[in-house]
Design an enzyme around this catalytic site. Structure first.
Site, PDB file in Angstrom:
ATOM      1  N   ASP A   6       0.868  -1.183   0.000  1.00  0.00           N
ATOM      2  CA  ASP A   6       0.000   0.000   0.000  1.00  0.00           C
ATOM      3  C   ASP A   6       0.901   1.227   0.000  1.00  0.00           C
ATOM      4  OD1 ASP A   6      -2.371   1.576   0.279  1.00  0.00           O
ATOM      5  OD2 ASP A   6      -1.899   1.853   2.387  1.00  0.00           O
ATOM      6  N   SER A   7       0.276   2.381  -0.232  1.00  0.00           N
ATOM      7  CA  SER A   7       1.027   3.634  -0.183  1.00  0.00           C
ATOM      8  C   SER A   7       1.519   3.940   1.235  1.00  0.00           C
ATOM      9  CB  SER A   7       0.142   4.778  -0.657  1.00  0.00           C
ATOM     10  OG  SER A   7      -1.042   4.813   0.127  1.00  0.00           O
ATOM     11  N   CYS A  69      -3.787  -0.979  -2.083  1.00  0.00           N
ATOM     12  CA  CYS A  69      -4.044   0.434  -2.352  1.00  0.00           C
ATOM     13  C   CYS A  69      -5.017   0.587  -3.538  1.00  0.00           C
ATOM     14  CB  CYS A  69      -2.712   1.098  -2.689  1.00  0.00           C
ATOM     15  SG  CYS A  69      -2.837   2.842  -3.069  1.00  0.00           S
ATOM     16  N   GLU A 148      -5.383   8.965   9.314  1.00  0.00           N
ATOM     17  CA  GLU A 148      -3.961   8.863   9.716  1.00  0.00           C
ATOM     18  C   GLU A 148      -3.706   9.629  11.018  1.00  0.00           C
ATOM     19  OE1 GLU A 148      -0.916   7.803   7.792  1.00  0.00           O
ATOM     20  OE2 GLU A 148      -2.283   6.596   6.594  1.00  0.00           O
ATOM     21  N   CYS A 180     -11.182   3.083  -0.922  1.00  0.00           N
ATOM     22  CA  CYS A 180      -9.879   3.540  -0.415  1.00  0.00           C
ATOM     23  C   CYS A 180      -9.547   2.720   0.821  1.00  0.00           C
ATOM     24  CB  CYS A 180      -9.937   5.026  -0.064  1.00  0.00           C
ATOM     25  SG  CYS A 180      -8.444   5.652   0.718  1.00  0.00           S
ATOM     26  N   HIS A 182      -8.327   3.443   3.593  1.00  0.00           N
ATOM     27  CA  HIS A 182      -8.582   4.020   4.913  1.00  0.00           C
ATOM     28  C   HIS A 182     -10.062   4.041   5.308  1.00  0.00           C
ATOM     29  CE1 HIS A 182      -4.556   5.438   4.107  1.00  0.00           C
ATOM     30  NE2 HIS A 182      -4.466   6.009   5.300  1.00  0.00           N
TER      31      HIS A 182
END
Ligand code: DGL
Length: 262
Positions: A6-7, A69, A148, A180, A182
């Site tokens: 993932d990023s 991702c 985050e 996404c 997140h």
């Protein structure tokens, strides 16, 4: 080993699902925190990053690669398929299939990063599979940074969710794809703003269900994977105390990240 990249640390939502649905498998995770975020970058850059990420996992012993991702799945999957010969799993197709299974009115919402929404991958795939569907998309670039920061329950976050979700609600969607890494962490807040009637499709859950099915149908590949979760390894391209503590919070268990370099 099952390789996942993932990023950043958002892909741990896929790791969490893997641990829930396939607890005995060993995982190698790579989060490209040094180059995070991917969501606002160009296709060319994402292709280059995704290839480097996948090759890093292969160098550590990955036998299958999961692109956790959404932005990399949307922009770099074709490039990855050209260059990497291992089985590759991305998060877009499984979420699209699920959305089309659950929608009744065929009015489907999609939320994701700017890059994912701009690529129109979800919209195109949905319409390819069902030309009568209608797709309403919304880029939500503030969600990933809020998550985050650990601002999941904050009043500010609730207001921003409402701002992003309200235009989709007025379109009378009955299904909403969380496009996404997140967003599963904001699921209950998004559900409240979208309304009880709207089914949320979590791409993390769907990709893992797809991997399980693939391994069941391909016992040779399944055999090549390590069945010892204790051997799992977690790498980041940039290590910080903040990511370490946020990540352990999300997973509900302490994980020790190592420095991963290309
Ligand atoms: N992992 C990204 C995604 O799923 C979100 C964070 C970023 O912008 O890199 O699209």
């Amino acid at each position: 080993m099952i390789g996942i990249f993932d990023s950043g640390i958002g892909g741990l939502t896929v790791v969490r699902e893997l641990m829930r649905q396939m607890p005995e498998y060993g995982i190698i995770y790579f989060g490209d925190t040094a180059r995070y975020p991917y969501g606002n970058k160009s296709k060319q850059t994402i292709e280059r990053y995704a290839l480097e990420d996948a090759r890093f996992l292969i160098s550590k012993g990955a036998k299958i690669i999961v692109v956790a991702c959404n932005t990399a799945s949307a922009m770099a999957i074709d490039k990855l398929r050209q260059e990497i010969s291992l089985p590759l799993f991305e998060v877009v197709a499984p979420a699209v299939e699920k959305a089309l299974q659950v929608t009744k009115n065929k009015r489907i919402g999609v939320i994701g990063t700017r890059g994912t929404i701009k690529s129109e991958i979800y919209k195109n795939k949905i319409l390819e599979m069902d030309a009568r569907a209608q797709v309403f998309s919304k880029a939500c670039p503030l969600f990933a940074p809020l998550v985050e920061e650990g601002w999941i329950e904050r009043a500010e976050t609730k207001r921003i969710i409402k701002t992003y979700v309200a235009p989709l609600k007025t379109k009378n969607i009955d299904t909403l794809i969380l496009g996404c890494t997140h967003y599963p962490l904001l699921k209950s807040q998004i559900q409240k703003k979208a309304g009880k009637r709207v089914v949320l499709v979590d791409s993390a859950q769907e990709v893992v269900a797809g991997i399980k099915k693939f391994l069941n149908d391909n016992p040779g590949v399944d055999k090549s994977l390590t069945r010892d979760a204790e051997k799992s390894q977690f790498y980041l391209s940039d290590l910080s105390d903040h990511t370490q503590s946020i990540a352990s919070n999300w997973l509900g268990k302490r994980i020790i990240f190592k420095q991963g370099n290309f």
